[in-house]
Design an enzyme around this catalytic site. Sequence first.
Site, PDB file in Angstrom:
ATOM      1  N   VAL A  52      -2.429  -3.991  29.152  1.00 43.86           N
ATOM      2  CA  VAL A  52      -1.796  -4.108  27.831  1.00 43.86           C
ATOM      3  C   VAL A  52      -2.419  -3.134  26.836  1.00 43.86           C
ATOM      4  O   VAL A  52      -2.236  -3.260  25.631  1.00 43.86           O
ATOM      5  CB  VAL A  52      -1.891  -5.557  27.288  1.00 43.86           C
ATOM      6  N   HIS A 111       3.049  -6.857  31.324  1.00 43.05           N
ATOM      7  CA  HIS A 111       2.378  -7.842  30.478  1.00 43.05           C
ATOM      8  C   HIS A 111       2.392  -7.442  29.004  1.00 43.05           C
ATOM      9  O   HIS A 111       1.610  -7.960  28.209  1.00 43.05           O
ATOM     10  CB  HIS A 111       0.935  -8.076  30.963  1.00 43.05           C
ATOM     11  N   GLN A 136       0.028  -3.612  34.694  1.00 52.47           N
ATOM     12  CA  GLN A 136      -0.336  -4.939  34.190  1.00 52.47           C
ATOM     13  C   GLN A 136      -1.189  -4.813  32.927  1.00 52.47           C
ATOM     14  O   GLN A 136      -1.489  -5.811  32.283  1.00 52.47           O
ATOM     15  CB  GLN A 136      -1.157  -5.694  35.237  1.00 52.47           C
TER      16      GLN A 136
END
Length: 253
Positions: free
Chosen positions: A105, A124, A103
């Site tokens: 970034v 993400h 998840q």
Amino acid sequence: MDAPSPLPANWRPPPGPVFVLSGAGLSAASGIGTFRGPGGLWEGQRADELATPRAFRDDPDRVRRFYDARRAVVLAATPNPGHLALLRLQAAWGRERVHLVTQNVDGLFDVAADPTRNRTIEMHGSLLRLRCASDEDHPVVSPWPGAATAEQDPDVGCAVCGARLRPDVVWFGEVPDHVLLIHRLAIASRTFLSVGTSGVVYPAAGLVDKARQGGAVCIEVNPEPAGGAFHYVVAAPAETALPGLVDQWLGAA
Ligand SMILES: [Zn+2]
């Protein structure tokens, strides 16, 4: 469903796919904050109000500066032993068996490995890429790492249509990337490892449910395990727990 118990010291994954879902807790030891919760302000505005399509429509330059600031933090950070342990596991058992879904970034898996992409499935997106704000099928641009500055050049637009570029990240209200692939991999996994992300909120909660229904052994690595549908917990930070765990799984300890 029984409450999770501590992972037995001699436990090792069964044959078959390993699904690793990582979240903010994995990168915390690298100094990457979440911009959420108390103190999660940037220029007096709540960070989660800047990470939206609406914020970008209203004031794209403000959103760009926000991401420039986040990117500067990321580019100054280095991967920690948690990232390195997971990459070691994947290198030993192969990308066909070990699926690193994140998840985060921050792109730290890529920094740790080599410039070759696709070692991880970034649900993400990544701060280290830009894409066309007008058409998501237009080519993605990857100036970092390597660019002299963390800042996005506002004068450089999409090579195809000239539209403004935006961070290649998933904003609030947008659908995560690779959703179908991720669900398929979770269901097919035999071991499901959640690292540094709460096991009771989306998306981890939904994925662990799917993995468990598919027959996976589900393990949560988190200093404060939330429990949920996991069989086992390791109540420790990723950078502390993962190196030893991977050593044991690879038979080195
Ligand atoms: Zn374009």
